[in-house]
Design a protein around this motif. Structure first.
Motif, PDB file in Angstrom:
ATOM      1  N   PHE A  12       0.835  -1.208   0.000  1.00 59.41           N
ATOM      2  CA  PHE A  12       0.000   0.000   0.000  1.00 59.41           C
ATOM      3  C   PHE A  12       0.867   1.254   0.000  1.00 59.41           C
ATOM      4  CE2 PHE A  12      -2.395   3.434   1.862  1.00 59.41           C
ATOM      5  CZ  PHE A  12      -3.664   3.305   1.328  1.00 59.41           C
ATOM      6  N   ARG A  13       1.860   1.291   0.891  1.00 58.70           N
ATOM      7  CA  ARG A  13       2.724   2.476   0.986  1.00 58.70           C
ATOM      8  C   ARG A  13       3.482   2.722  -0.314  1.00 58.70           C
ATOM      9  NH1 ARG A  13       3.662   0.191   6.124  1.00 58.70           N
ATOM     10  NH2 ARG A  13       5.616  -0.730   5.379  1.00 58.70           N
ATOM     11  N   GLN A  14       4.024   1.657  -0.881  1.00 57.72           N
ATOM     12  CA  GLN A  14       4.761   1.794  -2.135  1.00 57.72           C
ATOM     13  C   GLN A  14       3.832   2.229  -3.265  1.00 57.72           C
ATOM     14  OE1 GLN A  14       8.025   1.413  -2.866  1.00 57.72           O
ATOM     15  NE2 GLN A  14       8.734   0.766  -0.860  1.00 57.72           N
ATOM     16  N   ALA A  15       2.620   1.665  -3.295  1.00 57.40           N
ATOM     17  CA  ALA A  15       1.693   1.897  -4.401  1.00 57.40           C
ATOM     18  C   ALA A  15       1.298   3.364  -4.515  1.00 57.40           C
ATOM     19  CB  ALA A  15       0.451   1.024  -4.247  1.00 57.40           C
ATOM     20  N   VAL A  16       0.856   3.962  -3.424  1.00 56.48           N
ATOM     21  CA  VAL A  16       0.367   5.344  -3.485  1.00 56.48           C
ATOM     22  C   VAL A  16       1.482   6.295  -3.913  1.00 56.48           C
ATOM     23  CG1 VAL A  16      -0.620   7.247  -2.153  1.00 56.48           C
ATOM     24  CG2 VAL A  16      -1.438   4.913  -1.783  1.00 56.48           C
ATOM     25  N   GLU A  17       2.663   6.117  -3.347  1.00 60.58           N
ATOM     26  CA  GLU A  17       3.794   6.989  -3.686  1.00 60.58           C
ATOM     27  C   GLU A  17       4.202   6.839  -5.143  1.00 60.58           C
ATOM     28  OE1 GLU A  17       8.585   7.175  -2.789  1.00 60.58           O
ATOM     29  OE2 GLU A  17       7.256   6.325  -1.263  1.00 60.58           O
ATOM     30  N   LYS A  18       4.383   5.593  -5.569  1.00 55.48           N
ATOM     31  CA  LYS A  18       4.934   5.349  -6.907  1.00 55.48           C
ATOM     32  C   LYS A  18       3.907   5.602  -8.013  1.00 55.48           C
ATOM     33  CE  LYS A  18       8.807   2.306  -5.827  1.00 55.48           C
ATOM     34  NZ  LYS A  18       9.060   2.921  -4.529  1.00 55.48           N
ATOM     35  N   LEU A  19       2.643   5.305  -7.757  1.00 53.58           N
ATOM     36  CA  LEU A  19       1.616   5.555  -8.768  1.00 53.58           C
ATOM     37  C   LEU A  19       1.437   7.049  -9.006  1.00 53.58           C
ATOM     38  CD1 LEU A  19      -1.065   2.882  -7.805  1.00 53.58           C
ATOM     39  CD2 LEU A  19       0.421   2.880  -9.814  1.00 53.58           C
ATOM     40  N   THR A  20       1.457   7.824  -7.933  1.00 55.15           N
ATOM     41  CA  THR A  20       1.350   9.273  -8.087  1.00 55.15           C
ATOM     42  C   THR A  20       2.543   9.822  -8.856  1.00 55.15           C
ATOM     43  OG1 THR A  20       0.187   9.388  -5.964  1.00 55.15           O
ATOM     44  CG2 THR A  20       1.069  11.447  -6.849  1.00 55.15           C
ATOM     45  N   GLU A  21       3.718   9.351  -8.495  1.00 59.29           N
ATOM     46  CA  GLU A  21       4.944   9.834  -9.136  1.00 59.29           C
ATOM     47  C   GLU A  21       4.973   9.512 -10.620  1.00 59.29           C
ATOM     48  OE1 GLU A  21       8.988   7.722  -8.908  1.00 59.29           O
ATOM     49  OE2 GLU A  21       9.120   9.255  -7.349  1.00 59.29           O
ATOM     50  N   THR A  22       4.643   8.269 -10.977  1.00 60.91           N
ATOM     51  CA  THR A  22       4.718   7.891 -12.396  1.00 60.91           C
ATOM     52  C   THR A  22       3.657   8.601 -13.219  1.00 60.91           C
ATOM     53  OG1 THR A  22       4.901   6.014 -13.934  1.00 60.91           O
ATOM     54  CG2 THR A  22       3.239   5.809 -12.204  1.00 60.91           C
ATOM     55  N   ALA A  23       2.470   8.804 -12.654  1.00 61.11           N
ATOM     56  CA  ALA A  23       1.425   9.529 -13.382  1.00 61.11           C
ATOM     57  C   ALA A  23       1.851  10.975 -13.642  1.00 61.11           C
ATOM     58  CB  ALA A  23       0.115   9.491 -12.597  1.00 61.11           C
ATOM     59  N   HIS A  24       2.427  11.621 -12.638  1.00 67.00           N
ATOM     60  CA  HIS A  24       2.887  13.000 -12.819  1.00 67.00           C
ATOM     61  C   HIS A  24       4.016  13.074 -13.844  1.00 67.00           C
ATOM     62  CE1 HIS A  24       0.395  15.143 -10.066  1.00 67.00           C
ATOM     63  NE2 HIS A  24       0.812  14.496  -8.991  1.00 67.00           N
ATOM     64  N   LYS A  25       4.926  12.118 -13.825  1.00 71.51           N
ATOM     65  CA  LYS A  25       6.027  12.119 -14.785  1.00 71.51           C
ATOM     66  C   LYS A  25       5.503  11.982 -16.208  1.00 71.51           C
ATOM     67  CE  LYS A  25       9.646   9.552 -13.908  1.00 71.51           C
ATOM     68  NZ  LYS A  25      10.413   8.370 -13.432  1.00 71.51           N
ATOM     69  N   ALA A  26       4.542  11.064 -16.416  1.00 74.32           N
ATOM     70  CA  ALA A  26       3.983  10.877 -17.755  1.00 74.32           C
ATOM     71  C   ALA A  26       3.224  12.114 -18.219  1.00 74.32           C
ATOM     72  CB  ALA A  26       3.081   9.649 -17.777  1.00 74.32           C
ATOM     73  N   LEU A  27       2.478  12.744 -17.308  1.00 73.20           N
ATOM     74  CA  LEU A  27       1.744  13.965 -17.651  1.00 73.20           C
ATOM     75  C   LEU A  27       2.696  15.117 -17.943  1.00 73.20           C
ATOM     76  CD1 LEU A  27      -1.127  13.718 -15.024  1.00 73.20           C
ATOM     77  CD2 LEU A  27      -1.472  13.838 -17.501  1.00 73.20           C
ATOM     78  N   ASP A  28       3.736  15.249 -17.130  1.00 72.83           N
ATOM     79  CA  ASP A  28       4.706  16.338 -17.317  1.00 72.83           C
ATOM     80  C   ASP A  28       5.369  16.274 -18.688  1.00 72.83           C
ATOM     81  OD1 ASP A  28       4.206  17.359 -14.818  1.00 72.83           O
ATOM     82  OD2 ASP A  28       5.981  16.467 -13.873  1.00 72.83           O
ATOM     83  N   LYS A  29       5.591  15.067 -19.187  1.00 70.58           N
ATOM     84  CA  LYS A  29       6.260  14.900 -20.480  1.00 70.58           C
ATOM     85  C   LYS A  29       5.505  15.579 -21.615  1.00 70.58           C
ATOM     86  CE  LYS A  29       8.591  10.507 -19.488  1.00 70.58           C
ATOM     87  NZ  LYS A  29       8.701   9.054 -19.866  1.00 70.58           N
ATOM     88  N   VAL A  30       4.192  15.713 -21.453  1.00 69.67           N
ATOM     89  CA  VAL A  30       3.383  16.304 -22.531  1.00 69.67           C
ATOM     90  C   VAL A  30       2.652  17.560 -22.075  1.00 69.67           C
ATOM     91  CG1 VAL A  30       3.098  14.322 -24.043  1.00 69.67           C
ATOM     92  CG2 VAL A  30       1.655  14.499 -22.015  1.00 69.67           C
ATOM     93  N   GLY A  31       3.148  18.170 -20.997  1.00 71.26           N
ATOM     94  CA  GLY A  31       2.644  19.469 -20.588  1.00 71.26           C
ATOM     95  C   GLY A  31       1.275  19.474 -19.937  1.00 71.26           C
ATOM     96  N   PHE A  32       0.912  18.367 -19.283  1.00 69.97           N
ATOM     97  CA  PHE A  32      -0.377  18.293 -18.603  1.00 69.97           C
ATOM     98  C   PHE A  32      -0.186  18.149 -17.100  1.00 69.97           C
ATOM     99  CE2 PHE A  32      -1.987  16.481 -22.776  1.00 69.97           C
ATOM    100  CZ  PHE A  32      -2.824  17.547 -23.064  1.00 69.97           C
TER     101      PHE A  32
END
Length: 324
Positions: free
Chosen positions: A220-240
């Motif tokens: 649970f602890r790993q999931a919330v941290e890493k899922l948020t991080e990867t989603a933001h990284k993917a969004l940042d790549k395309v300016g969202f």
């Protein structure tokens, strides 16, 4: 002009048998309330005796072809994400290829557990952008009921069986984030975290399929941290940012993880496609299942900006940003 991998069709399949939470009360120290409060799961589907992962995958693949209005001969490649294949080899992908009559397609499997569909989607995108394929079917299919320890109430009540499929096709875009299709991907792994989620068997260890083992709190602890991080990284790549997302379509593992991740992304829950209550955790099948169900419900529409994200054993995690 920029080449994009655009979604042309989706489909899913669930086994006939529906298992309500109350069924576990006869054999485990658990209850419907206990399961719902900790996971959000109310029911799940289990494959019948003799019903295999490839059977589920073939049904979902056929549904996706119908949705796309496409013949199997049009496919250049098939990628199946699964951790519960019918056999050590051949791959489920080749069985899907034969089962739907996609004679021209090459086929293979990807194994990244619950993140498998995200990894397979990134693979398919790369095949299209490199020119190796024009139309790729990506399938997530699992029969996790076959690797459950039915005495472990912390795991066996969480998982279900099912399959989902999606077809990508090469199309020309403008090169901006307004394009349809896959806009960005982000993939990650950390093998040091192996022991918090794994199966205690395998070909070169026990010679058996083994059973799933999980340290729930650590995951649970790993999931919330890493899922948020990867989603933001993917969004940042395309300016969202999270506020631009029309639909978050997460791995359907646990409602508390989904809710916490959505909150950190600043995506309201009415912009999250939820199927965990009816399907449980179907591992690599959960995202394509949710995409297909979301479209069937009328939630997901052409032009919508979608983020999919998942984390699985390995650890493996990642996200894909796409416009429907």
């Amino acid at each position: 002009m920029t080449l994009r991998a655009v979604v042309r069709g989706v489909g899913h399949f669930l086994p006939t048998r529906v298992v309500e939470n109350a069924e576990f009360e006869a054999s485990l120290d658990t209850s419907d309330e206990w399961i719902r409060s900790r996971s959000g799961i109310e029911r799940r589907h289990f494959a019948a005796e003799g019903e295999t992962t490839s059977d589920l995958a073939i049904h979902a693949a056929k549904a996706a072809l119908t949705d796309a209005g496409m013949e199997p001969e049009a496919l250049d490649a098939i990628i199946v994400a699964t951790s519960t294949p019918d056999y050590t080899f051949p791959s489920v992908g080749t069985m899907v290829q034969a089962g739907i009559g996609a004679d021209r397609a090459f086929a293979y499997d990807v194994q990244a557990v619950c993140a498998g569909f995200v990894f397979a989607l990134a693979n398919a995108n790369a095949l299209i952008l490199s020119g190796q394929a024009e139309r790729v079917m990506v399938v997530g299919a699992e029969t996790f009921s076959r690797i459950m320890d039915w005495t472990d109430r912390g795991t066996c009540v969480l998982f279900g069986d099912g399959a989902g499929a999606l077809i990508l096709e090469a199309a020309r875009g403008t090169g901006t984030n307004a394009d349809r299709g896959i806009l960005s991907t982000d993939l990650n792994s950390d093998g040091r975290q192996r022991d918090i989620l794994y199966v205690d068997g395998g070909v070169s260890t026990t010679g058996t399929a083994g059973k799933l083992r999980m340290q729930g709190n650590a995951v649970f602890r790993q999931a919330v941290e890493k899922l948020t991080e990867t989603a933001h990284k993917a969004l940042d790549k395309v300016g969202f940012s999270g506020g631009d997302v029309d639909w978050l379509v997460p791995h359907q593992a646990n409602l508390r993880i989904i809710s916490a991740t959505a909150a950190r992304m600043q995506v309201p829950m009415d912009h999250v496609v939820l199927t965990v209550q009816d399907h449980g955790n179907t591992s690599a099948a959960s995202i394509p299942l949710a995409l297909s169900v979301g479209k069937a419900r009328g939630q997901i529409k052409p032009g919508d900006l979608i983020v999919t994200e998942a984390i699985g054993g390995g650890l493996t995690w990642g996200a894909v940003v796409l416009r429907w």
